[in-house]
Design a protein around this motif. Structure first.
Motif, mmCIF file in Angstrom:
data_model
loop_
_atom_site.group_PDB
_atom_site.id
_atom_site.type_symbol
_atom_site.label_atom_id
_atom_site.label_comp_id
_atom_site.label_asym_id
_atom_site.label_seq_id
_atom_site.Cartn_x
_atom_site.Cartn_y
_atom_site.Cartn_z
ATOM 1 N N GLN A 103 0.842 -1.198 0.000
ATOM 2 C CA GLN A 103 0.000 0.000 0.000
ATOM 3 C C GLN A 103 0.872 1.242 0.000
ATOM 4 O O GLN A 103 1.913 1.276 0.671
ATOM 5 C CB GLN A 103 -0.824 0.057 1.278
ATOM 6 C CG GLN A 103 -2.127 -0.673 1.241
ATOM 7 C CD GLN A 103 -2.885 -0.372 2.526
ATOM 8 O OE1 GLN A 103 -2.357 -0.529 3.627
ATOM 9 N NE2 GLN A 103 -4.114 0.085 2.392
ATOM 10 N N THR A 123 -3.523 3.535 -2.024
ATOM 11 C CA THR A 123 -3.380 2.913 -3.342
ATOM 12 C C THR A 123 -2.624 1.593 -3.194
ATOM 13 O O THR A 123 -1.649 1.524 -2.443
ATOM 14 C CB THR A 123 -2.600 3.866 -4.286
ATOM 15 O OG1 THR A 123 -3.280 5.122 -4.325
ATOM 16 C CG2 THR A 123 -2.518 3.309 -5.694
ATOM 17 N N GLU A 124 -3.085 0.571 -3.890
ATOM 18 C CA GLU A 124 -2.406 -0.740 -3.877
ATOM 19 C C GLU A 124 -1.450 -0.808 -5.072
ATOM 20 O O GLU A 124 -1.841 -0.484 -6.195
ATOM 21 C CB GLU A 124 -3.430 -1.869 -4.034
ATOM 22 C CG GLU A 124 -4.311 -2.096 -2.839
ATOM 23 C CD GLU A 124 -3.662 -2.938 -1.760
ATOM 24 O OE1 GLU A 124 -2.897 -3.866 -2.097
ATOM 25 O OE2 GLU A 124 -3.899 -2.647 -0.581
ATOM 26 N N ILE A 164 -1.410 -1.183 -10.557
ATOM 27 C CA ILE A 164 -1.729 -0.207 -9.517
ATOM 28 C C ILE A 164 -3.244 -0.080 -9.440
ATOM 29 O O ILE A 164 -3.915 -0.043 -10.461
ATOM 30 C CB ILE A 164 -1.025 1.144 -9.819
ATOM 31 C CG1 ILE A 164 -1.495 2.245 -8.890
ATOM 32 C CG2 ILE A 164 -1.162 1.582 -11.244
ATOM 33 C CD1 ILE A 164 -0.703 3.527 -9.031
ATOM 34 N N ARG A 165 -3.770 -0.107 -8.217
ATOM 35 C CA ARG A 165 -5.208 0.056 -8.008
ATOM 36 C C ARG A 165 -5.398 1.284 -7.125
ATOM 37 O O ARG A 165 -5.150 1.233 -5.926
ATOM 38 C CB ARG A 165 -5.797 -1.196 -7.336
ATOM 39 C CG ARG A 165 -5.816 -2.401 -8.268
ATOM 40 C CD ARG A 165 -6.246 -3.693 -7.596
ATOM 41 N NE ARG A 165 -5.378 -4.150 -6.524
ATOM 42 C CZ ARG A 165 -4.149 -4.667 -6.702
ATOM 43 N NH1 ARG A 165 -3.636 -4.774 -7.915
ATOM 44 N NH2 ARG A 165 -3.439 -5.073 -5.663
ATOM 45 N N GLY A 166 -5.816 2.383 -7.761
ATOM 46 C CA GLY A 166 -5.994 3.628 -7.011
ATOM 47 C C GLY A 166 -5.386 4.794 -7.759
ATOM 48 O O GLY A 166 -5.322 4.795 -8.984
ATOM 49 N N SER A 167 -4.894 5.770 -7.012
ATOM 50 C CA SER A 167 -4.414 7.025 -7.584
ATOM 51 C C SER A 167 -2.909 6.999 -7.852
ATOM 52 O O SER A 167 -2.108 6.915 -6.923
ATOM 53 C CB SER A 167 -4.738 8.171 -6.615
ATOM 54 O OG SER A 167 -4.049 9.347 -6.977
ATOM 55 N N TYR A 168 -2.540 7.095 -9.138
ATOM 56 C CA TYR A 168 -1.118 7.159 -9.502
ATOM 57 C C TYR A 168 -0.464 8.403 -8.897
ATOM 58 O O TYR A 168 0.620 8.326 -8.324
ATOM 59 C CB TYR A 168 -0.971 7.173 -11.032
ATOM 60 C CG TYR A 168 0.445 7.441 -11.496
ATOM 61 C CD1 TYR A 168 1.385 6.409 -11.540
ATOM 62 C CD2 TYR A 168 0.860 8.719 -11.857
ATOM 63 C CE1 TYR A 168 2.698 6.645 -11.947
ATOM 64 C CE2 TYR A 168 2.169 8.961 -12.260
ATOM 65 C CZ TYR A 168 3.080 7.934 -12.302
ATOM 66 O OH TYR A 168 4.377 8.169 -12.694
ATOM 67 N N PRO A 175 -2.224 13.418 -4.423
ATOM 68 C CA PRO A 175 -3.382 12.954 -5.192
ATOM 69 C C PRO A 175 -4.109 14.142 -5.833
ATOM 70 O O PRO A 175 -4.645 14.996 -5.139
ATOM 71 C CB PRO A 175 -4.250 12.261 -4.142
ATOM 72 C CG PRO A 175 -3.833 12.843 -2.835
ATOM 73 C CD PRO A 175 -2.413 13.273 -2.973
#
Length: 195
Positions: A103, A123-124, A164-168, A175
């Motif tokens: 994370q 983010t993962e 990536i799962r979420g906000s780069y 963010p």
């Protein structure tokens, strides 16, 4: 006329991201103690640091200035991975992340006078398997030295990231969506804000 928005950071990555949003701002780094408190969760830790950074700069600049603070931590299991001080620390961290999911938690905080707000974004990130040689060569580029978790996703280490799962932008350090939303609640306009 002094700028009414201050970024409580000297991070070139955060500056670049905030510029992308079209804000006019100045920078003032906040010197705070970044030790983890004994009972803190990773979320509480980054939220506290982001808020402390913003509050320290807000105190020096008066009630009319809006200060944005941010903090990013890389979390593996319950471990908060800071910035590596040596090759051996870099090896330890990146061997943990190698072939695993971790994370990245970024907190943003805005302070204006007595008012403040904090948003935490998680983010993962999935890493490919890294060899010791790859990690050593990466260390020698100089990139991991000032990065939480010993890597910068926007640099050479981008090639280590499978998914990536979420906000780069949160992984990079700010963010974009959440920052724009939060600043608008404090009445801060950017060149992108519709009239």
């Amino acid at each position: 006329m002094p700028k009414t928005l201050i970024l409580a950071s000297q991070s070139p990555r955060r500056k670049e991201l905030l510029k992308q949003l079209g804000y006019d701002f100045s920078c003032a780094p906040a010197d705070i103690d970044e030790s983890v408190l004994p009972t803190e969760t990773p979320e509480q830790y980054v939220a506290r640091l982001a808020l402390e950074k913003a509050a320290v700069i807000a105190q020096k600049n008066g009630p009319d200035v809006v200060v944005l603070g941010s903090d990013t931590s890389v979390i593996f299991g319950e471990n908060i991975l800071g910035k590596p001080a040596s090759l051996s620390e870099c090896l330890t961290m990146l061997k943990m992340l190698s072939g695993n999911s971790h994370q990245v938690i970024t907190a943003i905080a805005v302070v204006k006078g007595e008012r403040n707000a904090v948003v935490v974004v998680s983010t993962e990130v999935d890493f490919k398997i890294l060899s010791e040689q790859e990690i050593t060569q990466y260390w020698q580029t100089g990139e991991p030295q000032d990065k939480a978790g010993a890597y910068g996703i926007q640099g050479i280490a981008g090639q280590f990231v499978k998914q990536i799962r979420g906000s780069y932008s949160a992984v990079v350090g700010l963010p974009l969506y959440e920052t724009a939303q939060l600043l608008s609640t404090f009445g801060v306009k950017s060149s992108m804000t519709p009239d």
